[in-house]
Design an enzyme around this catalytic site. Structure first.
Site, short mmCIF file in Angstrom:
data_model
loop_
_atom_site.label_atom_id
_atom_site.label_comp_id
_atom_site.label_asym_id
_atom_site.label_seq_id
_atom_site.Cartn_x
_atom_site.Cartn_y
_atom_site.Cartn_z
N ASP A 67 33.33 38.80 39.10
CA ASP A 67 34.12 39.90 38.54
C ASP A 67 35.44 39.40 37.98
O ASP A 67 35.84 38.26 38.21
CB ASP A 67 34.36 40.98 39.61
CG ASP A 67 34.77 40.40 40.97
OD1 ASP A 67 35.21 39.24 41.02
OD2 ASP A 67 34.61 41.10 41.98
N ASN A 136 35.66 48.43 52.42
CA ASN A 136 34.76 49.58 52.25
C ASN A 136 33.34 49.12 51.91
O ASN A 136 32.55 49.87 51.37
CB ASN A 136 35.29 50.51 51.14
CG ASN A 136 35.37 49.82 49.79
OD1 ASN A 136 35.00 48.65 49.65
ND2 ASN A 136 35.85 50.53 48.79
N GLU A 143 31.91 49.37 44.07
CA GLU A 143 32.51 50.27 45.04
C GLU A 143 31.45 51.26 45.56
O GLU A 143 30.41 51.43 44.92
CB GLU A 143 33.64 51.06 44.36
CG GLU A 143 34.77 50.18 43.81
CD GLU A 143 35.76 49.72 44.88
OE1 GLU A 143 35.36 49.57 46.06
OE2 GLU A 143 36.94 49.52 44.54
C1 GLP Z 1 37.87 41.59 45.97
C2 GLP Z 1 36.76 40.83 45.27
C3 GLP Z 1 35.55 40.68 46.17
C4 GLP Z 1 35.99 40.17 47.53
C5 GLP Z 1 36.90 41.18 48.17
C6 GLP Z 1 37.38 40.79 49.56
O1 GLP Z 1 37.73 42.96 45.86
N1 GLP Z 1 36.34 41.45 44.06
O2 GLP Z 1 34.62 39.81 45.56
O3 GLP Z 1 34.88 39.94 48.34
O4 GLP Z 1 38.04 41.32 47.33
O5 GLP Z 1 38.48 39.94 49.46
P1 GLP Z 1 39.07 39.06 50.64
O6 GLP Z 1 38.12 37.93 50.80
O7 GLP Z 1 40.41 38.63 50.15
O8 GLP Z 1 39.12 39.94 51.83
#
Ligand code: GLP
Length: 241
Positions: A67, A136, A143
């Protein structure tokens, strides 16, 4: 789903990095799906240390990131393009033309998403897809929704995701939209590895593994993939039966 529980995030980083470096050794032209966030950092650090010891090259490897934010310059310190270069690509011999991102600044997002999906298909699909998980239970930026998504698309980020990620945006406000691979696309990877660490992920992890498969818990779809490895630390696993 095969669930592996480790004591620390560091131990997970060693184990997951080994899966990736073995794949690159055995299949030097492999196609990797990569993730951002704090979770994969130990994995990326261990991939780099294995690479630095020698005997492995990423010159034939192609990567596709999950993404990218919309309306954030590629060069911004918070773009996922910058993150991946700083955390991984700049330390490997991977070729810049082989690292791929959705362009969150494309004039026509639908066209951009189609281009990305076609490119992944033309590369033969993703051999291993790495995932984190949102509080979430989002994967990529899929989402909670009424239906599972298919290919890449533009998404409006939820309040939960904005609250979790806005800590990184000290100067400019965090983008409200992103382009992300879709659920069906993630599911078409040959192998999926999801890492979750820390107590904030415990509820999402429980719902993903023990709850019903529902688009309200996007990661729950992974129950239907036949080659999924889940790596948890004890805090993220704490609510599992
Ligand atoms: C973002 C990314 C996800 C990732 C998530 C969790 O939203 N788009 O790919 O898994 O954050 O992030 P973190 O690993 O910092 O908790």
């Amino acid at each position: 789903m095969k669930v592996n529980i480790f004591k620390t995030a560091e131990e997970i980083g060693v184990a997951v990095a080994e899966i990736f470096t073995n794949e690159v050794k055995n299949n030097p032209d492999c196609v990797l799906g990569l993730a951002t966030g704090a979770t994969p950092i130990p994995t990326y650090q261990n991939i780099i240390s294995t690479y630095e010891k020698g005997g492995i090259s990423f010159k034939g490897v192609k990567t596709y990131n999950l993404d990218e934010y919309c309306n954030l310059p590629k060069s911004d310190k918070n773009s996922y393009y910058t993150f991946m270069h700083e955390q991984l690509f700049n330390s490997l011999d991977i070729l810049e033309e082989n690292v791929h991102f959705l362009d969150g600044n494309a004039a026509d997002c639908d066209e951009e998403c189609k281009r990305y999906d076609d490119e992944i298909n033309n590369a033969g699909g993703i051999d291993i897809q790495l995932l984190g998980i949102g509080n979430n239970a989002h994967i990529g930026f899929n989402e909670p929704a009424d239906e599972f998504t298919t290919g890449s698309f533009k998404v409006q980020l939820t309040e939960s995701t904005i609250n979790a990620n806005k800590i990184y945006f000290d100067e400019n406000p965090m983008p409200t939209h992103a382009l992300t691979m879709g659920i069906q696309q993630i599911m078409s990877a040959k192998k999926v590895i999801l890492i979750a660490t820390g107590p904030k992920k415990a509820e999402a992890v429980k719902n993903m593994i023990e709850g019903p498969v529902t688009a309200q818990v996007p990661a729950s779809i992974l129950q239907k993939h036949d080659d999924v490895l889940i790596f948890l630390d004890e805090a993220a696993a704490s609510l599992l039966k």
